[in-house]
Design a protein around this motif. Structure first.
Motif, PDB file in Angstrom:
ATOM      1  N   ASP A 123      -7.291 -32.448 -99.997  1.00 23.14           N
ATOM      2  CA  ASP A 123      -6.773 -31.419 -99.089  1.00 23.14           C
ATOM      3  C   ASP A 123      -7.914 -30.535 -98.584  1.00 23.14           C
ATOM      4  N   GLU A 124      -8.834 -30.176 -99.482  1.00 21.54           N
ATOM      5  CA  GLU A 124      -9.959 -29.327 -99.105  1.00 21.54           C
ATOM      6  C   GLU A 124     -10.867 -30.037 -98.105  1.00 21.54           C
ATOM      7  N   ARG A 162      -9.313 -29.980 -94.801  1.00 22.31           N
ATOM      8  CA  ARG A 162      -9.411 -28.630 -94.230  1.00 22.31           C
ATOM      9  C   ARG A 162     -10.791 -28.417 -93.611  1.00 22.31           C
ATOM     10  N   ARG A 163     -11.823 -28.987 -94.239  1.00 28.12           N
ATOM     11  CA  ARG A 163     -13.186 -28.860 -93.723  1.00 28.12           C
ATOM     12  C   ARG A 163     -13.431 -29.739 -92.504  1.00 28.12           C
TER      13      ARG A 163
END
Length: 404
Positions: A94-95, A98-99
């Motif tokens: 997920d991170e 997001r990036r």
């Protein structure tokens, strides 16, 4: 994610977890994993040994970057051992999204089956089978405390036990496997670091000690006439502690079975399981040999028959230095935790799927700080801030390995 997983298999009495292989709790954990994969658009599959995979990209391309851990538990285990690695893997993905990270290599998250060995007495069954370190014949002989065999348990859970076995084609797809795990000790807490990198896993194994005496009446048999195997077992437990201190290793009798197991009966059989670990093979051999010699000396004096059987063994695992050093470089360059120090590198006495797979694919591990050092217990803990630090560290590592 953590809240949705937390109730599964939790004992109301102890607060610990009883997520044993091929049980209802295990099935719920597997459904949870599948749901997390599908919610992220990942392709979910179960391999021939019951291990779950959630794929992003084409796995047949090879050179995939894989992360994950396990969801099963020891009896009344803690909430973090295993599940933290799986939850963190999904959170790291997920991170990365997001990036805006772009994956240039296939990527997968995995849940290896029966890592703890709580039901059938052998750890890392799923990864051992895949890596060819557990034969099909041996696996089919495994039985739980109720006499249920592994094939029977798998079939009852809806899986085909005749399909299990080595899976070299699948492992050949993996270019790197990184497992995040809560630290099972206090090295990071003592050093003030939220995250560390594993250097090696100590050699370790499990030995079964069968002490056979004579069953008799507890209220009518004179002390001088008894052949009580419980006394010899007790002497052996104390000897294991003494020898571990002398050798600088670890020796634990944590499981016992008694026959006939009556309050007013002298036992005919006491069966105890020794878990022993050390920093190197010579020390482990010395330690286990000393415990067995002490047990045999006490048994001979008391007229007790003794059999010792090695049930499992894992040699020392040195994680692939090139991968470990690359992970350290990525983490040191970012210094995401603001410590200003290089990320610590530490060994561990605990076994992991990453250790089993290391003979087949490049593997590495990250550890998240455990402020108390307690593990395999409901008291196992990691703070939310440290868990987030672990997710961000894992995301950095995966970005460096799998993304442009």
């Amino acid at each position: 994610m953590w809240r949705s997983l937390r109730p599964i298999g939790r004992s109301g009495a102890s607060g610990g977890y009883r997520r044993y292989a091929w049980t209802g709790a295990d099935a719920e954990c597997r459904l949870w994993f599948q749901a997390q994969a599908e919610a992220r658009g990942l392709d979910h599959e179960v391999d021939r040994n019951g291990n779950q995979w959630a794929w992003l990209g084409d796995p047949l391309r090879g050179d995939a970057v894989v992360t994950g851990s396990h969801l099963d538990s020891v009896p009344d285990g803690g909430a973090f051992d295993g599940p933290l690695g799986v939850v963190s893997s999904f959170a790291a993905l997920d991170e990365l999204r997001r990036r805006g990270a772009v994956f240039t290599r296939p990527f997968a998250i995995t849940n290896f089956g029966d890592e703890e060995g709580a039901r059938f007495g052998l750890a890392c069954v799923g990864s051992r089978l895949a890596a060819g370190q557990l034969t099909v014949e041996h696996a089919h002989r495994l039985r739980d405390g109720e006499g249920v065999s592994l094939p029977q348990a798998m079939e009852a859970a809806g899986y085909d036990p005749d399909a299990i076995g080595p899976d070299p084609e699948r492992l050949a797809r993996i270019g790197a496997f990184v497992e995040l795990h809560v630290e099972q000790g206090r090295a990071l807490d003592i050093g003030g670091d939220p995250v560390g990198v594993a250097s090696a896993i100590w050699p370790h194994g499990r030995w079964r000690f069968d002490f056979r005496g004579e069953a008799n009446h507890a209220g009518t048999t004179r002390l001088a006439d008894r052949r009580d195997p419980m006394l010899t077992y007790a002497e052996t437990v104390l000897a294991a502690r003494r020898e571990a201190e002398l050798a600088g290793g670890l020796a634990t009798f944590g499981k016992i079975a008694v026959e006939p197991n009556g309050v007013n009966a002298i036992p005919s059989l006491v069966r105890g399981w020794l878990d022993s670990r050390a920093a190197d093979q010579d020390t482990l051999d010395t330690l286990v040999g000393a415990v067995e010699r002490a047990a045999r000396e006490h048994a001979e004096k008391a007229g007790i028959a003794l059999d010792v059987v090695r049930e499992s063994f894992t040699p020392v695992v040195e994680f692939r230095h090139a991968l470990r050093d690359e992970i350290r470089r990525v983490l040191d360059a970012g210094d995401p935790h603001g410590t200003g120090r290089p990320v610590p590198v530490l060994g561990t006495g605990a076994g992991h799927d990453a250790g089993i797979l290391s003979a087949s694919v490049p593997t590495a591990m990250l550890f998240v700080r455990n402020p108390t050092g307690v593990s395999h217990s409901p008291a196992e803990h990691a703070t939310e801030d440290d868990c987030v630090a672990g997710v961000l560290a894992l995301a950095d590592v995966l970005e460096g390995l799998a993304c442009s």
